[in-house]
Design a protein around this motif. Structure first.
Motif, PDB file in Angstrom:
ATOM      1  N   GLU A   1       0.433  13.810  -3.744  1.00  0.00           N
ATOM      2  CA  GLU A   1      -0.878  13.481  -3.176  1.00  0.00           C
ATOM      3  C   GLU A   1      -1.231  12.014  -3.411  1.00  0.00           C
ATOM      4  N   ILE A   2      -0.864  11.498  -4.559  1.00  0.00           N
ATOM      5  CA  ILE A   2      -1.115  10.103  -4.917  1.00  0.00           C
ATOM      6  C   ILE A   2       0.172   9.519  -5.478  1.00  0.00           C
ATOM      7  N   SER A   3       0.571   8.326  -5.001  1.00  0.00           N
ATOM      8  CA  SER A   3       1.771   7.679  -5.528  1.00  0.00           C
ATOM      9  C   SER A   3       1.663   6.174  -5.323  1.00  0.00           C
ATOM     10  N   ALA A   4       2.633   5.442  -5.868  1.00  0.00           N
ATOM     11  CA  ALA A   4       2.634   3.986  -5.784  1.00  0.00           C
ATOM     12  C   ALA A   4       3.032   3.530  -4.382  1.00  0.00           C
ATOM     13  N   ILE A   5       3.031   2.203  -4.169  1.00  0.00           N
ATOM     14  CA  ILE A   5       3.341   1.641  -2.869  1.00  0.00           C
ATOM     15  C   ILE A   5       4.798   1.852  -2.480  1.00  0.00           C
ATOM     16  N   GLU A   6       5.668   2.062  -3.463  1.00  0.00           N
ATOM     17  CA  GLU A   6       7.088   2.244  -3.174  1.00  0.00           C
ATOM     18  C   GLU A   6       7.292   3.439  -2.225  1.00  0.00           C
ATOM     19  N   GLY A   7       8.009   3.193  -1.140  1.00  0.00           N
ATOM     20  CA  GLY A   7       8.278   4.245  -0.172  1.00  0.00           C
ATOM     21  C   GLY A   7       7.178   4.448   0.840  1.00  0.00           C
ATOM     22  N   PHE A   8       6.123   3.635   0.759  1.00  0.00           N
ATOM     23  CA  PHE A   8       5.022   3.770   1.711  1.00  0.00           C
ATOM     24  C   PHE A   8       5.508   3.432   3.123  1.00  0.00           C
ATOM     25  N   THR A   9       4.881   4.039   4.105  1.00  0.00           N
ATOM     26  CA  THR A   9       5.325   3.903   5.493  1.00  0.00           C
ATOM     27  C   THR A   9       5.086   2.503   6.033  1.00  0.00           C
ATOM     28  N   GLU A  10       5.788   2.191   7.102  1.00  0.00           N
ATOM     29  CA  GLU A  10       5.612   0.911   7.785  1.00  0.00           C
ATOM     30  C   GLU A  10       5.404   1.168   9.275  1.00  0.00           C
ATOM     31  N   GLN A  11       4.526   0.392   9.862  1.00  0.00           N
ATOM     32  CA  GLN A  11       4.321   0.416  11.310  1.00  0.00           C
ATOM     33  C   GLN A  11       4.837  -0.894  11.892  1.00  0.00           C
ATOM     34  N   PRO A  12       5.419  -0.857  13.077  1.00  0.00           N
ATOM     35  CA  PRO A  12       6.017  -2.075  13.637  1.00  0.00           C
ATOM     36  C   PRO A  12       4.971  -3.152  13.875  1.00  0.00           C
ATOM     37  N   THR A  13       5.336  -4.393  13.542  1.00  0.00           N
ATOM     38  CA  THR A  13       4.432  -5.530  13.744  1.00  0.00           C
ATOM     39  C   THR A  13       5.072  -6.659  14.538  1.00  0.00           C
ATOM     40  N   GLN A  14       6.388  -6.591  14.745  1.00  0.00           N
ATOM     41  CA  GLN A  14       7.065  -7.675  15.441  1.00  0.00           C
ATOM     42  C   GLN A  14       6.742  -7.656  16.932  1.00  0.00           C
ATOM     43  N   ALA A  15       6.831  -8.800  17.541  1.00  0.00           N
ATOM     44  CA  ALA A  15       6.579  -8.893  18.972  1.00  0.00           C
ATOM     45  C   ALA A  15       7.673  -8.180  19.750  1.00  0.00           C
ATOM     46  N   ALA A  16       7.289  -7.531  20.822  1.00  0.00           N
ATOM     47  CA  ALA A  16       8.263  -6.835  21.658  1.00  0.00           C
ATOM     48  C   ALA A  16       9.075  -7.843  22.465  1.00  0.00           C
ATOM     49  N   LYS A  17      10.318  -7.491  22.739  1.00  0.00           N
ATOM     50  CA  LYS A  17      11.153  -8.340  23.577  1.00  0.00           C
ATOM     51  C   LYS A  17      10.670  -8.256  25.021  1.00  0.00           C
ATOM     52  N   GLN A  18      10.598  -9.409  25.660  1.00  0.00           N
ATOM     53  CA  GLN A  18      10.123  -9.468  27.033  1.00  0.00           C
ATOM     54  C   GLN A  18      11.120 -10.236  27.883  1.00  0.00           C
TER      55      GLN A  18
END
Length: 385
Positions: free
Chosen positions: A357-374
Motif C-alpha cells: 500500500e505504501i512504498s519508496a520511490i524505487e519501482g514507481f511507474t513512469e509515464q512517457p514524456t519524450q516528444a513523439a516522432k513526426q
C-alpha cells in the motif's frame, strides 16, 4: 495465457435469468441470492456484506496486489411518494432516469402484503379525453402516475390493499434477444455486465486457468444511487476494473460492437497504467475496441475512490444505445468484454510495487514524456520546387 473462448449461449442464458429478477436499488435480495448460487456452482465461495454486496475470490499465485472485477446487480426503478385521492400513486425515481421512459411502462409494486401489477401513465393519458393536451403536457415525474391494476379508486381503498409510501416499483425489462445478435431491454445496465463477468468466470473454470494474483469478483447493490463499491474493496486489492455500459450517442465514441475502454468519466481520468494495459491487451489479442470519455456518467470505480480506497481503477464497457431508457446492445460487445476480462486476469503483473500500500520511490511507474516522432514534411504538401 491468451483470451479464452466465451460460451455465448451461457452468457445469453445468464442475462435472460438476471433480467427476469426484479432488482431496483434497495430491493436486491433475490438477485443477490441468484448470483451467489451461480458463483457457488462455478466453484467459488462467495461471501456477502451486511446489505448483500457479493465478493468471490479466484485464488491466484499471490494474494497481495490482487485485482478486482466489479459489476452491479441493482437497476433503476421507483418508489411510491404519495397515494393520491384517486387511488393512483405519485412516484419518485430510483437512480437518474427520465420520466419520458417511464410513460407506458408495466411495473410490479412490492408492498409489505405482497405484490401488485400496474402501469405508469402520463396524467393526461387519453387522446379521446384530452385531445392535443396529451402531446402538450410536460415531461417529468410530477406529470406521471402509477395506476395499480386493483380495485382501488380512492386513497383509502389503495391503502387498504397495503400499498403505501416507500413501496418499491420495479419496471418490466421486456427483453428481446434477436437472431442477429441484438438484445433490446431495459436494465441491460448492468445486468449485461454481470452476465459478461459470469461468462468470463465460466471460461476460466473450464480452462482451469492460472492467475498471477487473486482476482476478487465483486457484485455491488447500490451503484445506481452512487454508493456502489464504496464498502466492498479490501486492502489486498491494488487495481479494479469495472464492467458497465458505454453510451452510443451523438458526440460519443462508444460502439455496440467490441469493447469500449473509458479514458475518463465525470469523476476524472481513469488510471493511466491500468487503462493502457487494457488497450495493449486488446491489440495483442485482436479484440475490437474503441476509447471514449463520459461527461455525464460515473460507475463503481468512482464510488470506490471517493470512499478513500487507494486503488488503480479502469472501466470497460459494452456500448448501449438509449442508456437508462429502452436499451439496445449487441452480443459481440458482451463477448468481447468477457474475452478482455479473461485476458486481463491471467496477464502478468507489471507493477510489482502495487503489492504494498505504501512504498519508496524505487519501482514507481513512469509515464512517457519524450516528444513523439513526426514526419519531417507533411505528406499533403507537394515536393518543394
Amino acid at each position: 495465457m491468451p483470451r479464452l473462448k466465451i460460451d455465448v449461449d451461457y452468457l445469453a442464458g445468464q442475462l435472460k435469468a438476471l433480467l427476469a429478477i426484479d432488482s431496483p436499488t434497495g430491493y436486491t435480495d433475490t438477485i443477490v441470492r441468484y448470483v451467489t448460487e451461480e458463483l457457488e456452482r462455478l466453484g467459488l465461495e462467495p461471501v456477502l456484506t451486511r446489505r448483500g454486496a457479493i465478493r468471490a475470490i479466484w485464488r491466484g499465485a499471490r494474494r497481495r496486489g490482487a485485482r478486482a472485477i466489479v459489476t452491479h446487480v441493482d437497476t433503476l426503478g421507483a418508489q411510491v411518494k404519495r397515494v393520491k385521492e384517486n387511488g393512483r400513486l405519485e412516484l419518485v425515481p430510483i437512480g437518474h432516469w427520465s420520466a419520458r421512459f417511464a410513460e407506458g411502462a408495466r411495473v410490479t409494486i412490492y408492498t409489505e402484503k405482497g405484490s401488485f401489477r400496474g402501469s405508469i401513465l402520463p396524467l393526461k393519458a387519453s387522446g379521446h379525453a384530452f385531445n392535443e393536451g396529451v402531446d402538450e403536457q410536460p415531461v417529468g415525474w410530477d406529470h406521471v402516475e402509477l395506476r395499480p391494476d386493483a380495485l382501488a379508486f380512492s386513497r383509502s381503498e389503495t391503502i387498504a390493499l397495503g400499498i403505501d409510501v416507500g413501496d418499491y416499483v420495479a419496471i418490466d425489462p421486456q427483453p428481446e434477444f434477436l437472431d442477429n445478435g441484438f438484445i433490446v431491454s431495459r436494465h441491460l445496465d448492468d445486468k449485461a455486465g454481470v452476465a459478461s463477468a459470469l461468462a468470463a468466470l465460466q471460461a476460466l473454470r473450464r480452462e482451469e486457468a492460472e492467475t498471477p494474483v487473486d482476482t476478487h469478483w465483486l457484485f455491488t447493490i447500490s451503484e445506481e444511487v452512487g454508493v456502489g463499491a464504496a464498502a466492498i474493496v479490501t486492502p489486498e486489492i491494488a487495481s479494479m476494473v469495472t464492467i458497465d455500459n458505454g453510451t452510443t450517442a451523438p458526440g460519443q465514441n462508444s460502439s455496440e460492437f467490441g469493447v469500449t475502454i473509458a479514458m475518463a468519466d465525470q469523476s476524472g481520468p481513469f488510471d493511466y497504467h491500468t487503462t493502457r494495459k487494457l488497450v495493449d491487451l486488446c491489440r495483442e489479442e485482436d479484440i475490437r475496441f474503441q476509447k471514449d470519455i463520459f461527461r455525464h456518467y460515473r460507475s463503481d470505480s468512482a464510488s470506490a475512490l471517493e470512499a478513500g480506497h487507494d486503488i488503480r481503477t479502469a472501466l470497460i464497457a459494452f456500448g448501449v444505445d438509449a442508456s437508462h431508457g429502452y436499451e439496445r446492445i449487441h452480443m459481440h460487445a458482451l463477448r468481447s468484454v468477457a474475452e478482455l476480462v479473461t485476458a486481463y486476469v491471467t496477464s502478468p503483473l507489471e507493477i510489482e510495487r502495487d503489492v504494498e500500500e505504501i512504498s519508496a520511490i524505487e519501482g514507481f511507474t513512469e509515464q512517457p514524456t519524450q516528444a513523439a516522432k513526426q514526419p519531417t514534411r507533411p505528406r499533403s504538401l507537394p515536393e518543394p520546387p
